[in-house]
Design a protein around this motif. Structure first.
Motif, PDB file in Angstrom:
ATOM      1  N   MET A   1      28.052 -18.566 -27.341  1.00 60.02           N
ATOM      2  CA  MET A   1      29.031 -20.194 -28.002  1.00 60.02           C
ATOM      3  C   MET A   1      30.261 -18.692 -29.113  1.00 60.02           C
ATOM      4  O   MET A   1      30.341 -18.159 -29.495  1.00 60.02           O
ATOM      5  N   PHE A   4      32.918 -20.050 -35.198  1.00 57.38           N
ATOM      6  CA  PHE A   4      33.536 -20.417 -36.181  1.00 57.38           C
ATOM      7  C   PHE A   4      33.952 -19.324 -37.380  1.00 57.38           C
ATOM      8  O   PHE A   4      32.892 -18.577 -37.356  1.00 57.38           O
ATOM      9  N   GLY A  46      23.220 -25.535 -38.351  1.00 59.85           N
ATOM     10  CA  GLY A  46      24.160 -24.772 -37.939  1.00 59.85           C
ATOM     11  C   GLY A  46      24.709 -24.989 -39.384  1.00 59.85           C
ATOM     12  O   GLY A  46      26.172 -25.312 -39.921  1.00 59.85           O
ATOM     13  N   GLY A  48      27.143 -23.265 -41.530  1.00 67.50           N
ATOM     14  CA  GLY A  48      27.768 -21.916 -41.698  1.00 67.50           C
ATOM     15  C   GLY A  48      27.856 -21.917 -42.733  1.00 67.50           C
ATOM     16  O   GLY A  48      26.961 -21.300 -43.384  1.00 67.50           O
ATOM     17  N   SER A  51      28.271 -26.621 -45.967  1.00 71.20           N
ATOM     18  CA  SER A  51      28.755 -27.873 -46.707  1.00 71.20           C
ATOM     19  C   SER A  51      28.306 -28.667 -46.760  1.00 71.20           C
ATOM     20  O   SER A  51      29.229 -29.186 -47.779  1.00 71.20           O
ATOM     21  N   ASP A  81      21.446 -20.975 -38.967  1.00 72.05           N
ATOM     22  CA  ASP A  81      22.757 -20.564 -38.576  1.00 72.05           C
ATOM     23  C   ASP A  81      22.090 -19.509 -38.131  1.00 72.05           C
ATOM     24  O   ASP A  81      21.371 -17.966 -37.842  1.00 72.05           O
ATOM     25  N   HIS A  82      23.314 -18.823 -36.420  1.00 75.94           N
ATOM     26  CA  HIS A  82      22.618 -17.864 -35.724  1.00 75.94           C
ATOM     27  C   HIS A  82      23.669 -16.899 -36.201  1.00 75.94           C
ATOM     28  O   HIS A  82      23.709 -15.170 -35.283  1.00 75.94           O
ATOM     29  N   LEU A  86      28.112 -16.301 -41.829  1.00 75.50           N
ATOM     30  CA  LEU A  86      28.181 -17.526 -42.204  1.00 75.50           C
ATOM     31  C   LEU A  86      26.994 -17.609 -43.288  1.00 75.50           C
ATOM     32  O   LEU A  86      27.399 -18.154 -44.218  1.00 75.50           O
ATOM     33  N   ALA A 105      18.641 -17.559 -36.722  1.00 79.39           N
ATOM     34  CA  ALA A 105      17.987 -18.091 -35.880  1.00 79.39           C
ATOM     35  C   ALA A 105      19.025 -18.489 -34.709  1.00 79.39           C
ATOM     36  O   ALA A 105      20.309 -19.383 -34.815  1.00 79.39           O
ATOM     37  N   ASP A 106      18.632 -19.337 -33.268  1.00 78.15           N
ATOM     38  CA  ASP A 106      19.476 -19.180 -32.295  1.00 78.15           C
ATOM     39  C   ASP A 106      18.741 -20.796 -32.039  1.00 78.15           C
ATOM     40  O   ASP A 106      17.788 -21.219 -31.713  1.00 78.15           O
ATOM     41  N   LEU A 107      19.025 -21.971 -32.210  1.00 79.34           N
ATOM     42  CA  LEU A 107      19.181 -23.883 -31.761  1.00 79.34           C
ATOM     43  C   LEU A 107      18.623 -23.651 -30.643  1.00 79.34           C
ATOM     44  O   LEU A 107      18.377 -24.633 -30.599  1.00 79.34           O
ATOM     45  N   SER A 124      26.109 -30.899 -39.480  1.00 83.23           N
ATOM     46  CA  SER A 124      27.542 -31.379 -39.956  1.00 83.23           C
ATOM     47  C   SER A 124      28.138 -30.295 -39.071  1.00 83.23           C
ATOM     48  O   SER A 124      28.354 -29.512 -38.302  1.00 83.23           O
ATOM     49  N   ALA A 125      29.068 -31.382 -38.302  1.00 79.83           N
ATOM     50  CA  ALA A 125      29.423 -31.208 -37.096  1.00 79.83           C
ATOM     51  C   ALA A 125      29.326 -30.230 -36.254  1.00 79.83           C
ATOM     52  O   ALA A 125      29.503 -29.104 -35.980  1.00 79.83           O
ATOM     53  N   LEU A 126      27.431 -30.754 -35.865  1.00 80.68           N
ATOM     54  CA  LEU A 126      27.198 -29.573 -35.300  1.00 80.68           C
ATOM     55  C   LEU A 126      26.664 -30.760 -33.406  1.00 80.68           C
ATOM     56  O   LEU A 126      26.507 -29.844 -32.879  1.00 80.68           O
ATOM     57  N   LEU A 185      24.709 -23.566 -25.495  1.00 83.73           N
ATOM     58  CA  LEU A 185      23.917 -25.090 -26.493  1.00 83.73           C
ATOM     59  C   LEU A 185      23.259 -26.195 -25.370  1.00 83.73           C
ATOM     60  O   LEU A 185      22.608 -26.880 -25.373  1.00 83.73           O
TER      61      LEU A 185
HETATM   62  C1  LIG Z   1      31.344 -26.904 -36.204  1.00 82.62           C
HETATM   63  S1  LIG Z   1      30.149 -25.503 -37.253  1.00 82.62           S
HETATM   64  C2  LIG Z   1      29.487 -26.305 -38.104  1.00 82.62           C
HETATM   65  C3  LIG Z   1      29.754 -25.371 -39.500  1.00 82.62           C
HETATM   66  C4  LIG Z   1      28.980 -26.167 -41.421  1.00 82.62           C
HETATM   67  N1  LIG Z   1      27.511 -27.350 -40.728  1.00 82.62           N
HETATM   68  C5  LIG Z   1      30.289 -27.156 -41.704  1.00 82.62           C
HETATM   69  O1  LIG Z   1      30.543 -28.254 -41.351  1.00 82.62           O
HETATM   70  O2  LIG Z   1      31.261 -26.592 -41.846  1.00 82.62           O
HETATM   71  C6  LIG Z   1      29.070 -25.195 -35.958  1.00 82.62           C
HETATM   72  C7  LIG Z   1      27.384 -24.233 -36.289  1.00 82.62           C
HETATM   73  O3  LIG Z   1      26.756 -24.150 -36.051  1.00 82.62           O
HETATM   74  C8  LIG Z   1      26.007 -22.991 -35.591  1.00 82.62           C
HETATM   75  N2  LIG Z   1      25.825 -22.597 -34.743  1.00 82.62           N
HETATM   76  C9  LIG Z   1      26.429 -22.684 -33.248  1.00 82.62           C
HETATM   77  N3  LIG Z   1      25.435 -22.302 -32.189  1.00 82.62           N
HETATM   78  C10 LIG Z   1      24.362 -22.303 -32.365  1.00 82.62           C
HETATM   79  C11 LIG Z   1      23.168 -22.039 -32.285  1.00 82.62           C
HETATM   80  N4  LIG Z   1      23.027 -21.296 -30.598  1.00 82.62           N
HETATM   81  N5  LIG Z   1      22.134 -21.368 -33.363  1.00 82.62           N
HETATM   82  C12 LIG Z   1      22.382 -21.725 -34.763  1.00 82.62           C
HETATM   83  N6  LIG Z   1      23.595 -22.290 -35.327  1.00 82.62           N
HETATM   84  C13 LIG Z   1      24.274 -21.909 -33.901  1.00 82.62           C
HETATM   85  C14 LIG Z   1      27.808 -22.049 -35.944  1.00 82.62           C
HETATM   86  O4  LIG Z   1      26.820 -21.116 -36.536  1.00 82.62           O
HETATM   87  C15 LIG Z   1      28.250 -22.740 -37.079  1.00 82.62           C
HETATM   88  O5  LIG Z   1      27.884 -22.605 -37.962  1.00 82.62           O
END
Ligand SMILES: C[S@@+](CC[C@H](N)C(=O)[O-])C[C@H]1O[C@@H](n2cnc3c(N)ncnc32)[C@H](O)[C@@H]1O
Length: 276
Positions: A1, A4, A46, A48, A51, A81-82, A86, A105-107, A124-126, A185
């Motif tokens: 991916m 961010f 996730g 970040g 937030s 978060d991966h 962040l 970690a990877d979700l 949030s925003a995930l 994902l």
């Molecule tokens: C849109 S951002 C939202 C971040 C935070 N929650 C916010 O609202 O500011 C998505 C978050 O998911 C994390 N993320 C994306 N794919 C991921 C994965 N496979 N495993 C873990 N985290 C992941 C990204 O690194 C990022 O921090």
């Protein structure tokens, strides 16, 4: 991916905070502390730069180290978060005021999530980025741990611009298609995220609440809108049948109105709590 950046997450945070449904956020916090025998442990997926931690602190989650008395009742944030950059930024911002455990970690591998003892899982925003099977696997784990889920700011497929432009509908249709692309994902739920969460969690015996949490962007949000427009244009530039020149004109029109126009971007917040 694609990653961010801290700058992008910071830029959107004001709009996110204004958009969050405050009733669901308060209800999530009430669940966190409702059971005296349960540790107030939040696992933020996730995360970040933190937030969700900031948003819930703002609506009343006490920074743990301000709570006098029994330290075993302190609020613990497990940030997952991966992206280590962040997570480091979250620690830099909040490591002195909150109890934070950071997990790189990877979700995609939900078996490694630190859910033991968790009372509430947040994001949030995930969930518009994740696939149906990631949600299914997460719901199974939430049930095992009797944990609630607070999932804010899931894009719902609505983007309305003012003033209008003839290409808006085509751009939106393409953008919503692009939102379903695999972003690391699995095939993303995109605009179906909140509905799918509701269905999967209800089926698992949870009580689910959904509330609209749209970004309502105006002149004060021009910096965010100026980033949003090229982001949308680049997402839809290839593979969706849009004429390159027409898309360029759409982008120029939108940028020309960034400081005076309005834009609504729909999201939904989801709260799901175990029924018994
Ligand atoms: C849109 S951002 C939202 C971040 C935070 N929650 C916010 O609202 O500011 C998505 C978050 O998911 C994390 N993320 C994306 N794919 C991921 C994965 N496979 N495993 C873990 N985290 C992941 C990204 O690194 C990022 O921090």
């Amino acid at each position: 991916m694609s990653g961010f950046s801290v700058a992008w997450l910071d830029l959107r945070e004001g709009a996110d905070n204004a958009a969050r449904d405050k009733t669901l956020a308060a209800q999530a916090l009430a669940w966190l502390t409702a059971d005296d025998t349960a540790m107030p442990i939040i696992v933020d997926l996730g995360s970040g730069t933190g937030s969700t931690l900031r948003a819930l602190t703002h609506v009343g989650a006490s920074p743990a180290r301000d709570i006098p008395g029994n330290p075993t009742r302190d609020l613990v944030w497990r940030l997952v978060d991966h992206d280590p950059a962040l997570l480091n930024e979250a620690l830099r911002r909040h490591g002195k005021t909150h109890i934070i455990e950071d997990y790189e970690a990877d979700l995609l591998d939900l078996t490694t999530l630190p859910l033991t003892g968790a009372r509430l899982v947040t994001a949030s925003a995930l969930f518009d980025l994740v696939s149906l099977s990631v949600v299914d696997a997460l719901v199974t784990r939430l049930v095992q741990h009797h944990a609630g889920l607070y999932a804010a700011l899931n894009y719902d497929g609505i983007t309305q611009w003012s003033p209008p432009h003839p290409l808006d509908g085509h751009v939106l249709a393409a953008f919503n298609q692009d939102q379903r692309r695999d972003k690391g994902l699995g095939l993303a739920l995109g605009p179906d995220a909140a509905d799918y969460l509701e269905m999967a969690l209800s089926r698992a015996g949870y009580t689910v609440w959904i509330a609209d949490s749209p970004w309502e962007l105006g002149p004060d949000d021009a910096a965010l809108v100026r980033e949003l427009i090229p982001g949308i244009a680049s997402a839809v530039a290839d593979g969706y049948g849009l004429d390159r020149q027409a898309l360029q004109e759409w982008q120029e029109f939108r940028l020309a109105h960034a400081a005076t126009g309005r834009c609504v971007v729909g999201h939904q917040d989801v709260l799901a709590l175990p029924t018994t």
